[in-house]
Design an enzyme around this catalytic site. Structure first.
Site, PDB file in Angstrom:
ATOM      1  N   GLY A  50       0.773  -1.236   0.000  1.00 59.19           N
ATOM      2  CA  GLY A  50       0.000   0.000   0.000  1.00 59.19           C
ATOM      3  C   GLY A  50       0.799   1.279   0.000  1.00 59.19           C
ATOM      4  O   GLY A  50       0.258   2.350   0.310  1.00 59.19           O
ATOM      5  N   THR A 101      -6.013  -2.780 -20.370  1.00 56.28           N
ATOM      6  CA  THR A 101      -6.797  -3.462 -21.402  1.00 56.28           C
ATOM      7  C   THR A 101      -6.702  -4.960 -21.116  1.00 56.28           C
ATOM      8  O   THR A 101      -6.016  -5.380 -20.180  1.00 56.28           O
ATOM      9  CB  THR A 101      -6.233  -3.167 -22.808  1.00 56.28           C
ATOM     10  OG1 THR A 101      -4.919  -3.735 -22.898  1.00 56.28           O
ATOM     11  CG2 THR A 101      -6.176  -1.670 -23.094  1.00 56.28           C
ATOM     12  N   ARG A 124     -12.590 -17.341 -11.909  1.00 54.39           N
ATOM     13  CA  ARG A 124     -12.082 -15.971 -12.042  1.00 54.39           C
ATOM     14  C   ARG A 124     -13.191 -14.993 -12.418  1.00 54.39           C
ATOM     15  O   ARG A 124     -13.298 -13.903 -11.856  1.00 54.39           O
ATOM     16  CB  ARG A 124     -10.984 -15.929 -13.109  1.00 54.39           C
ATOM     17  CG  ARG A 124     -10.436 -14.530 -13.344  1.00 54.39           C
ATOM     18  CD  ARG A 124      -9.432 -14.489 -14.476  1.00 54.39           C
ATOM     19  NE  ARG A 124      -8.321 -15.400 -14.263  1.00 54.39           N
ATOM     20  CZ  ARG A 124      -7.299 -15.149 -13.452  1.00 54.39           C
ATOM     21  NH1 ARG A 124      -7.245 -14.022 -12.786  1.00 54.39           N
ATOM     22  NH2 ARG A 124      -6.336 -16.018 -13.312  1.00 54.39           N
ATOM     23  N   ASN A 136      -3.105   1.251 -14.387  1.00 59.01           N
ATOM     24  CA  ASN A 136      -2.273   0.373 -13.566  1.00 59.01           C
ATOM     25  C   ASN A 136      -0.878   0.959 -13.497  1.00 59.01           C
ATOM     26  O   ASN A 136      -0.390   1.528 -14.473  1.00 59.01           O
ATOM     27  CB  ASN A 136      -2.202  -1.017 -14.227  1.00 59.01           C
ATOM     28  CG  ASN A 136      -1.303  -1.987 -13.474  1.00 59.01           C
ATOM     29  OD1 ASN A 136      -1.407  -2.112 -12.252  1.00 59.01           O
ATOM     30  ND2 ASN A 136      -0.421  -2.667 -14.195  1.00 59.01           N
ATOM     31  N   HIS A 176       2.966  -0.189 -13.160  1.00 58.77           N
ATOM     32  CA  HIS A 176       3.747  -1.414 -13.372  1.00 58.77           C
ATOM     33  C   HIS A 176       5.237  -1.083 -13.214  1.00 58.77           C
ATOM     34  O   HIS A 176       5.702  -0.080 -13.770  1.00 58.77           O
ATOM     35  CB  HIS A 176       3.477  -1.973 -14.779  1.00 58.77           C
ATOM     36  CG  HIS A 176       4.252  -3.208 -15.063  1.00 58.77           C
ATOM     37  ND1 HIS A 176       3.894  -4.444 -14.558  1.00 58.77           N
ATOM     38  CD2 HIS A 176       5.394  -3.409 -15.777  1.00 58.77           C
ATOM     39  CE1 HIS A 176       4.769  -5.348 -14.957  1.00 58.77           C
ATOM     40  NE2 HIS A 176       5.691  -4.753 -15.702  1.00 58.77           N
ATOM     41  N   ASP A 186      -0.520  -5.944 -18.993  1.00 55.17           N
ATOM     42  CA  ASP A 186       0.503  -4.890 -19.014  1.00 55.17           C
ATOM     43  C   ASP A 186       0.740  -4.371 -20.432  1.00 55.17           C
ATOM     44  O   ASP A 186       1.833  -3.895 -20.760  1.00 55.17           O
ATOM     45  CB  ASP A 186       1.828  -5.390 -18.396  1.00 55.17           C
ATOM     46  CG  ASP A 186       1.651  -5.821 -16.949  1.00 55.17           C
ATOM     47  OD1 ASP A 186       0.811  -5.225 -16.247  1.00 55.17           O
ATOM     48  OD2 ASP A 186       2.346  -6.771 -16.524  1.00 55.17           O
ATOM     49  N   GLU A 226      -5.046  -7.085 -22.600  1.00 57.26           N
ATOM     50  CA  GLU A 226      -3.682  -7.587 -22.804  1.00 57.26           C
ATOM     51  C   GLU A 226      -2.847  -7.248 -21.573  1.00 57.26           C
ATOM     52  O   GLU A 226      -2.684  -6.061 -21.238  1.00 57.26           O
ATOM     53  CB  GLU A 226      -3.085  -6.911 -24.044  1.00 57.26           C
ATOM     54  CG  GLU A 226      -1.764  -7.495 -24.470  1.00 57.26           C
ATOM     55  CD  GLU A 226      -1.164  -6.744 -25.657  1.00 57.26           C
ATOM     56  OE1 GLU A 226      -0.009  -7.006 -25.971  1.00 57.26           O
ATOM     57  OE2 GLU A 226      -1.865  -5.882 -26.236  1.00 57.26           O
ATOM     58  N   ARG A 258      -3.749  -9.641  -9.353  1.00 49.83           N
ATOM     59  CA  ARG A 258      -4.549 -10.637 -10.093  1.00 49.83           C
ATOM     60  C   ARG A 258      -4.859 -10.146 -11.495  1.00 49.83           C
ATOM     61  O   ARG A 258      -5.150  -8.967 -11.702  1.00 49.83           O
ATOM     62  CB  ARG A 258      -5.886 -10.871  -9.381  1.00 49.83           C
ATOM     63  CG  ARG A 258      -5.854 -11.923  -8.313  1.00 49.83           C
ATOM     64  CD  ARG A 258      -7.215 -12.014  -7.671  1.00 49.83           C
ATOM     65  NE  ARG A 258      -8.208 -12.649  -8.543  1.00 49.83           N
ATOM     66  CZ  ARG A 258      -8.382 -13.957  -8.651  1.00 49.83           C
ATOM     67  NH1 ARG A 258      -7.634 -14.785  -7.950  1.00 49.83           N
ATOM     68  NH2 ARG A 258      -9.312 -14.440  -9.448  1.00 49.83           N
ATOM     69  N   ILE A 259      -4.822 -11.078 -12.425  1.00 48.28           N
ATOM     70  CA  ILE A 259      -5.272 -10.769 -13.781  1.00 48.28           C
ATOM     71  C   ILE A 259      -6.795 -10.690 -13.750  1.00 48.28           C
ATOM     72  O   ILE A 259      -7.456 -11.515 -13.122  1.00 48.28           O
ATOM     73  CB  ILE A 259      -4.791 -11.872 -14.747  1.00 48.28           C
ATOM     74  CG1 ILE A 259      -3.268 -11.820 -14.856  1.00 48.28           C
ATOM     75  CG2 ILE A 259      -5.452 -11.716 -16.114  1.00 48.28           C
ATOM     76  CD1 ILE A 259      -2.661 -12.975 -15.611  1.00 48.28           C
ATOM     77  N   SER A 278       5.925   2.406 -15.155  1.00 52.92           N
ATOM     78  CA  SER A 278       4.985   2.912 -16.157  1.00 52.92           C
ATOM     79  C   SER A 278       3.585   2.957 -15.558  1.00 52.92           C
ATOM     80  O   SER A 278       3.210   2.067 -14.790  1.00 52.92           O
ATOM     81  CB  SER A 278       4.933   1.971 -17.373  1.00 52.92           C
ATOM     82  OG  SER A 278       6.216   1.762 -17.923  1.00 52.92           O
TER      83      SER A 278
HETATM   84  C1  GAR Z   1       4.561  -1.618  -6.880  1.00 53.31           C
HETATM   85  O1  GAR Z   1       5.951  -1.719  -7.093  1.00 53.31           O
HETATM   86  C2  GAR Z   1       3.809  -1.787  -8.182  1.00 53.31           C
HETATM   87  O2  GAR Z   1       4.463  -1.215  -9.275  1.00 53.31           O
HETATM   88  C3  GAR Z   1       3.788  -3.285  -8.300  1.00 53.31           C
HETATM   89  O3  GAR Z   1       3.500  -3.739  -7.002  1.00 53.31           O
HETATM   90  C4  GAR Z   1       4.066  -2.823  -6.072  1.00 53.31           C
HETATM   91  C5  GAR Z   1       3.005  -2.420  -5.085  1.00 53.31           C
HETATM   92  O4  GAR Z   1       3.585  -1.683  -4.031  1.00 53.31           O
HETATM   93  N1  GAR Z   1       2.772  -3.713  -9.234  1.00 53.31           N
HETATM   94  C6  GAR Z   1       2.891  -4.818  -9.969  1.00 53.31           C
HETATM   95  O5  GAR Z   1       3.860  -5.549  -9.919  1.00 53.31           O
HETATM   96  C7  GAR Z   1       1.725  -5.079 -10.889  1.00 53.31           C
HETATM   97  N2  GAR Z   1       2.010  -6.161 -11.746  1.00 53.31           N
HETATM   98  P1  GAR Z   1       2.657  -0.964  -2.973  1.00 53.31           P
HETATM   99  O6  GAR Z   1       1.649  -1.997  -2.469  1.00 53.31           O
HETATM  100  O7  GAR Z   1       3.596  -0.540  -1.885  1.00 53.31           O
HETATM  101  O8  GAR Z   1       1.983   0.188  -3.636  1.00 53.31           O
END
Ligand code: GAR
Length: 214
Positions: A7, A136, A60, A102, A104, A140, A138, A86-87, A131
């Site tokens: 978080g 979408t 799902r 999102n 990433h 990421d 797809e 989750r996807i 990023s």
């Molecule tokens: C972040 O680094 C975010 O970019 C990544 O999870 C972490 C969450 O940190 N997201 C992914 O990997 C999505 N595929 P947080 O809970 O401290 O915000």
């Protein structure tokens, strides 16, 4: 916000909104993990927090429908995935395209999916980062709104690199959500716009935490 974990991005966004730096009101945090620390952070800040367990649903699609119904109930203008791991089913996503983003931890399109820091190191990348993109079907793969770039330094390991990226994720997410909230960046006719022009390349987070054209 959809989130599964620690978080820190939630806290960064909440702080920016609470301080009036972005015209945003956080109306709920939703999770697939009832024990996720992000839920306690949200409740501490007086923001409704909801968790559903995937194991309580047959598949799902049923889970995603249930969770996104809870999200729809708070009538968000924007849904922010911040560490939501989750996807999401494509049919559930379809009506939300352009209203869900999102964050990433890589410079998309490099390193979609998991273990992005390890893979950036293994690939010998000189630059890495984060990023914010439109979600979408797809994974990421949606249009990228903005990126923050960090160097990969000699002696980096996964954890050091992850910390360097995370420190830039927070201002990147704040600036990106702020740009959408003010209308500086918008989704229209199936694409991103920045001002009156199509956004053909991701904006960059500069040293002053502002989004600029590359
Ligand atoms: C972040 O680094 C975010 O970019 C990544 O999870 C972490 C969450 O940190 N997201 C992914 O990997 C999505 N595929 P947080 O809970 O401290 O915000």
């Amino acid at each position: 916000m959809l989130a599964s974990g620690r978080g820190s991005n939630f806290l960064a966004l909440h702080r920016a909104a609470a301080q009036g730096r972005i015209p945003v009101r956080l109306v709920g945090v939703f999770s697939d993990r009832p024990a996720a620390p992000v839920l306690a952070h949200a409740r501490d800040q007086g923001i409704p927090a909801v968790a559903l367990s995937p194991r309580d649903y047959p598949d799902r699609l049923a889970f995603d429908r249930a969770l996104l119904a809870r999200v729809a109930a708070v009538q968000p203008d924007l849904i922010v995935c911040a560490g939501y791991m989750r996807i999401i089913d494509g049919t559930v996503l379809a009506p939300l395209v352009g209203r869900m983003i999102n964050i990433h931890p890589s410079l998309l399109p490099r390193h979609r999916g998991l273990h992005t820091h390890r893979r950036a190191l293994e690939a010998g990348d000189r630059e890495h980062g984060a990023s914010v993109h439109v979600v979408t079907a797809e994974l990421d793969g949606g249009p990228v709104i903005a990126q923050a770039v960090v160097p990969v330094l000699p002696g980096d390991d996964e954890q050091r690199l992850a910390e360097r990226v995370l420190a830039r994720e927070h201002p990147l997410l704040v600036a990106s959500v702020g740009a959408l909230a003010t209308g500086a960046v918008r989704w229209s006719d199936g694409r991103l716009w920045c001002g009156e022009a199509p956004l053909d390349a991701p904006l960059r987070l500069d040293a002053d935490d502002r989004l600029v054209r590359p």
